[in-house]
Design an enzyme around this catalytic site. Structure first.
Site, PDB file in Angstrom:
ATOM      1  N   MET A  29       3.967  13.064   1.816  1.00  7.15           N
ATOM      2  CA  MET A  29       3.293  14.206   2.450  1.00  7.15           C
ATOM      3  C   MET A  29       1.858  14.303   1.924  1.00  7.15           C
ATOM      4  O   MET A  29       1.245  15.377   1.968  1.00  7.15           O
ATOM      5  CB  MET A  29       4.063  15.496   2.180  1.00  7.15           C
ATOM      6  CG  MET A  29       5.462  15.443   2.806  1.00  7.15           C
ATOM      7  SD  MET A  29       6.116  17.053   3.283  1.00  7.15           S
ATOM      8  CE  MET A  29       6.162  17.857   1.707  1.00  7.15           C
ATOM      9  N   GLY A  30       1.331  13.185   1.407  1.00  5.64           N
ATOM     10  CA  GLY A  30      -0.046  13.197   0.907  1.00  5.64           C
ATOM     11  C   GLY A  30      -0.135  13.797  -0.478  1.00  5.64           C
ATOM     12  O   GLY A  30       0.860  13.845  -1.203  1.00  5.64           O
ATOM     13  N   LEU A  32      -1.605  12.404  -2.932  1.00  8.35           N
ATOM     14  CA  LEU A  32      -1.057  11.236  -3.618  1.00  8.35           C
ATOM     15  C   LEU A  32      -1.444  11.188  -5.092  1.00  8.35           C
ATOM     16  O   LEU A  32      -2.521  11.632  -5.480  1.00  8.35           O
ATOM     17  CB  LEU A  32      -1.538   9.961  -2.906  1.00  8.35           C
ATOM     18  CG  LEU A  32      -1.136   9.870  -1.429  1.00  8.35           C
ATOM     19  CD1 LEU A  32      -1.642   8.563  -0.822  1.00  8.35           C
ATOM     20  CD2 LEU A  32       0.366   9.985  -1.228  1.00  8.35           C
ATOM     21  N   HIS A  36       3.209   8.021  -6.545  1.00  9.25           N
ATOM     22  CA  HIS A  36       3.224   7.352  -5.242  1.00  9.25           C
ATOM     23  C   HIS A  36       2.799   5.887  -5.386  1.00  9.25           C
ATOM     24  O   HIS A  36       3.359   5.004  -4.741  1.00  9.25           O
ATOM     25  CB  HIS A  36       2.266   8.060  -4.262  1.00  9.25           C
ATOM     26  CG  HIS A  36       2.723   9.424  -3.855  1.00  9.25           C
ATOM     27  ND1 HIS A  36       2.063  10.565  -4.210  1.00  9.25           N
ATOM     28  CD2 HIS A  36       3.795   9.833  -3.124  1.00  9.25           C
ATOM     29  CE1 HIS A  36       2.685  11.618  -3.707  1.00  9.25           C
ATOM     30  NE2 HIS A  36       3.743  11.204  -3.064  1.00  9.25           N
ATOM     31  N   GLN A  60      10.448  20.985   7.073  1.00  3.86           N
ATOM     32  CA  GLN A  60      11.166  21.005   5.788  1.00  3.86           C
ATOM     33  C   GLN A  60      10.709  22.135   4.865  1.00  3.86           C
ATOM     34  O   GLN A  60      11.157  22.233   3.734  1.00  3.86           O
ATOM     35  CB  GLN A  60      11.093  19.654   5.087  1.00  3.86           C
ATOM     36  CG  GLN A  60       9.742  19.281   4.514  1.00  3.86           C
ATOM     37  CD  GLN A  60       9.751  17.862   3.951  1.00  3.86           C
ATOM     38  OE1 GLN A  60       9.719  16.888   4.695  1.00  3.86           O
ATOM     39  NE2 GLN A  60       9.809  17.727   2.636  1.00  3.86           N
ATOM     40  N   GLY A 148      11.529   8.160  -4.477  1.00 10.23           N
ATOM     41  CA  GLY A 148      11.588   8.331  -5.926  1.00 10.23           C
ATOM     42  C   GLY A 148      12.868   9.050  -6.351  1.00 10.23           C
ATOM     43  O   GLY A 148      13.355   9.950  -5.646  1.00 10.23           O
ATOM     44  N   GLU A 149      13.389   8.651  -7.507  1.00 19.14           N
ATOM     45  CA  GLU A 149      14.570   9.334  -8.051  1.00 19.14           C
ATOM     46  C   GLU A 149      14.235  10.741  -8.536  1.00 19.14           C
ATOM     47  O   GLU A 149      15.128  11.504  -8.842  1.00 19.14           O
ATOM     48  CB  GLU A 149      15.163   8.518  -9.207  1.00 19.14           C
ATOM     49  CG  GLU A 149      15.908   7.297  -8.726  1.00 19.14           C
ATOM     50  CD  GLU A 149      16.566   6.539  -9.849  1.00 19.14           C
ATOM     51  OE1 GLU A 149      16.236   6.790 -11.026  1.00 19.14           O
ATOM     52  OE2 GLU A 149      17.406   5.668  -9.546  1.00 19.14           O
ATOM     53  N   ASP A 151      13.258  13.076  -6.791  1.00 17.15           N
ATOM     54  CA  ASP A 151      13.952  13.906  -5.793  1.00 17.15           C
ATOM     55  C   ASP A 151      15.300  13.248  -5.534  1.00 17.15           C
ATOM     56  O   ASP A 151      15.550  12.713  -4.448  1.00 17.15           O
ATOM     57  CB  ASP A 151      13.118  13.983  -4.518  1.00 17.15           C
ATOM     58  CG  ASP A 151      11.788  14.662  -4.772  1.00 17.15           C
ATOM     59  OD1 ASP A 151      11.784  15.825  -5.195  1.00 17.15           O
ATOM     60  OD2 ASP A 151      10.744  14.004  -4.600  1.00 17.15           O
ATOM     61  N   ARG A 188       2.704  18.789  -7.137  1.00 17.49           N
ATOM     62  CA  ARG A 188       2.617  20.169  -7.626  1.00 17.49           C
ATOM     63  C   ARG A 188       1.932  20.253  -8.987  1.00 17.49           C
ATOM     64  O   ARG A 188       1.421  21.312  -9.359  1.00 17.49           O
ATOM     65  CB  ARG A 188       4.001  20.785  -7.723  1.00 17.49           C
ATOM     66  CG  ARG A 188       4.575  21.021  -6.350  1.00 17.49           C
ATOM     67  CD  ARG A 188       6.026  21.354  -6.431  1.00 17.49           C
ATOM     68  NE  ARG A 188       6.587  21.373  -5.092  1.00 17.49           N
ATOM     69  CZ  ARG A 188       7.116  22.433  -4.511  1.00 17.49           C
ATOM     70  NH1 ARG A 188       7.178  23.560  -5.144  1.00 17.49           N
ATOM     71  NH2 ARG A 188       7.584  22.354  -3.302  1.00 17.49           N
TER      72      ARG A 188
HETATM   73  O1  PAF Z   1       9.422  13.613  -0.652  1.00 22.21           O
HETATM   74  C1  PAF Z   1       8.581  13.875   0.229  1.00 22.21           C
HETATM   75  O2  PAF Z   1       7.369  13.798   0.031  1.00 22.21           O
HETATM   76  C2  PAF Z   1       9.071  14.319   1.607  1.00 22.21           C
HETATM   77  O3  PAF Z   1      10.241  15.063   1.506  1.00 22.21           O
HETATM   78  C3  PAF Z   1       9.263  13.144   2.579  1.00 22.21           C
HETATM   79  C4  PAF Z   1      10.331  12.191   2.093  1.00 22.21           C
HETATM   80  C5  PAF Z   1       7.946  12.407   2.738  1.00 22.21           C
HETATM   81  C6  PAF Z   1       9.702  13.658   3.954  1.00 22.21           C
HETATM   82  O4  PAF Z   1       8.736  14.507   4.509  1.00 22.21           O
END
Ligand code: PAF
Length: 281
Positions: A29-30, A32, A36, A60, A148-149, A151, A188
């Protein structure tokens, strides 16, 4: 190379496929960061071509102001990525490219893995994640996709998603990238002050403590110790600390032999909600 239309992306990827090249997808979602980059490096170690999607997925977010406040800087992100891996294809679709005129989540039967932790505190979040990823997989048809683990619940959801949809993409989980003090890399973290960044180390300390205690303590005892750690730090508000079996992600108080367990945390530090988890056996 930045591409914002799904048609142009598909044409480009079809050319690569004709040349026998494998495609990896890193959905983002940018905003970065180094975490990432480590996913992208992972993707390059498996695939010939790597697509990084940058798309702030409206379905989401269960809080409109969170969606509004989400940092967006496609130019900065593209520069950051291109400096690291110039070959990377950056896909930056508009909302209409992904959802047409119906910006809504589908509902998926993920079962127990979304009932607790993030699923409990962020209603509808995983249906939104599933909805956007189903579409991104349909557009890019990647051989493999990388998550990534950090999440971990999301990673399990994505594995379940491709079982449900039957999409032919292998889901690869990548180790959490951490700073030198153990703090998991996250978009964040950009919102934390210098002082808060230091305090945020408590999250990894608590998870490490849980890991060290796991073999010789009851889960209840571990939970109490972790709760005490957070009570001693007034700037934190612990949302949950749970230990769950990897197979069902249901928080548990009992240990079964032969099962894999992880410890999960979500906590607010000031206004910023941080999550993390680790394998504990
Ligand atoms: O983890 C994220 O950044 C988002 O949940 C994802 C996997 C890009 C889906 O929008």
């Amino acid at each position: 190379m930045v591409i914002d239309s799904k048609l142009s992306l598909q044409q480009r990827l079809d050319e690569f496929r004709k040349e026998g090249k494998t495609i990896g997808l890193v959905p983002t979602m940018g905003a970065l960061h180094d975490g990432h980059l480590s996913l992208i490096d992972f993707a390059y170690s498996y695939c010939d071509k790597v697509v990084v999607s940058i798309f702030v997925n409206p379905t989401q977010f269960n809080n409109a102001s969170d969606l509004e406040k989400y940092p967006r800087d496609i130019e900065g992100d593209a520069k950051f990525l291109t400096n690291h891996q110039p070959e990377t294809i950056i896909f930056t679709p508009e909302v209409s490219e992904i959802y047409n005129d119906k910006v809504e989540s589908e509902s998926f039967e993920f079962g127990s893995i979304i009932q607790y932790m993030e699923g409990e505190f962020r209603t509808g979040h995983f249906d939104g994640v599933g909805s956007v990823l189903k579409r991104l997989f349909t557009i890019t048809k990647p051989d493999k996709a990388f998550f990534g683990e950090k999440d971990f619940q999301q990673l399990q959801v994505v594995k379940s998603l491709v079982n449900i949809t039957g999409q032919d993409v292998e889901i690869i989980g990548c180790p959490t990238s951490r700073n030198e003090f153990g703090l998991a890399q996250s978009s964040r973290n950009f919102r934390l002050t210098k002082q808060e960044l230091k305090e945020a180390e408590l999250i990894h300390e608590a998870l490490s403590k849980a890991k060290n205690m796991f073999a010789s303590n009851s889960i209840e005892n571990i939970e109490n110790q972790v709760k005490t750690m957070f009570q001693e730090h007034a700037s934190f508000d612990l949302e949950y600390f749970s230990i769950a079996k990897v197979s069902d992600l249901i928080p548990t108080k009992t240990k079964e032999s032969g099962q894999k367990y992880r410890a999960f945390i979500a906590a607010y530090l000031g206004e910023v909600r941080l999550i993390d988890n680790i394998a504990i056996n």
